[in-house]
Design a protein around this motif. Sequence first.
Motif, PDB file in Angstrom:
ATOM      1  N   ASP A  99       0.878  -1.178   0.000  1.00  0.00           N
ATOM      2  CA  ASP A  99       0.000   0.000   0.000  1.00  0.00           C
ATOM      3  C   ASP A  99       0.907   1.218   0.000  1.00  0.00           C
ATOM      4  O   ASP A  99       1.714   1.390   0.911  1.00  0.00           O
ATOM      5  N   TYR A 105      -4.681   6.258   4.530  1.00  0.00           N
ATOM      6  CA  TYR A 105      -5.435   5.331   5.378  1.00  0.00           C
ATOM      7  C   TYR A 105      -4.464   4.552   6.235  1.00  0.00           C
ATOM      8  O   TYR A 105      -3.523   3.956   5.736  1.00  0.00           O
ATOM      9  N   TYR A 109      -5.998  -3.133   4.285  1.00  0.00           N
ATOM     10  CA  TYR A 109      -6.980  -3.577   3.326  1.00  0.00           C
ATOM     11  C   TYR A 109      -6.937  -5.100   3.254  1.00  0.00           C
ATOM     12  O   TYR A 109      -5.863  -5.703   3.221  1.00  0.00           O
ATOM     13  N   TYR A 110      -8.107  -5.694   3.193  1.00  0.00           N
ATOM     14  CA  TYR A 110      -8.206  -7.147   3.109  1.00  0.00           C
ATOM     15  C   TYR A 110      -8.546  -7.613   1.699  1.00  0.00           C
ATOM     16  O   TYR A 110      -8.812  -8.798   1.482  1.00  0.00           O
ATOM     17  N   TYR A 111      -8.564  -6.708   0.749  1.00  0.00           N
ATOM     18  CA  TYR A 111      -8.884  -7.057  -0.617  1.00  0.00           C
ATOM     19  C   TYR A 111      -7.798  -6.509  -1.533  1.00  0.00           C
ATOM     20  O   TYR A 111      -7.138  -5.515  -1.226  1.00  0.00           O
ATOM     21  N   GLY A 114      -6.998  -2.691  -2.583  1.00  0.00           N
ATOM     22  CA  GLY A 114      -6.450  -1.715  -1.654  1.00  0.00           C
ATOM     23  C   GLY A 114      -4.949  -1.519  -1.787  1.00  0.00           C
ATOM     24  O   GLY A 114      -4.390  -0.633  -1.147  1.00  0.00           O
ATOM     25  N   TYR A 115      -4.316  -2.330  -2.616  1.00  0.00           N
ATOM     26  CA  TYR A 115      -2.863  -2.279  -2.744  1.00  0.00           C
ATOM     27  C   TYR A 115      -2.461  -1.751  -4.108  1.00  0.00           C
ATOM     28  O   TYR A 115      -3.097  -2.041  -5.117  1.00  0.00           O
TER      29      TYR A 115
END
Length: 128
Positions: A99, A105, A109-111, A114-115
Amino acid sequence: QVQLVESGGGSVQAGGTLRLSCAASGRTSSMSAMAWFRQAPGKEREFVAAINWSGGSTYYEDSVKGRFTISRDTAKNTVYLQMNSLKPEDRATYYCAADSGVIGYSGIYYYPGGYDYWGQGTQVTVSS
């Protein structure tokens, strides 16, 4: 830009161990988190573990808790995934992700979306 290079994949028998490494280079100073995802053939890429880059807080997918450990070496800009008690269902291509921290943030992120940066992937095979 951040470049990520994974290493450490391989083939082991069930119950075995592997240690994955991911070295980051480029504009790493603003990274907020790094994570490991995996993707098995015919399945979607799924979250495995993540670590907050500054504070070191760690997060795990339920099926790997107690077996996998994510850690980082900020001096080397490297994140590790120690995988113990491997199971055949752990077989997948493992990807390192970063990230960039641009949005600001502070969470994880778990998905995959998000990266911002991804490595090329390293194969993990576990035989029963």
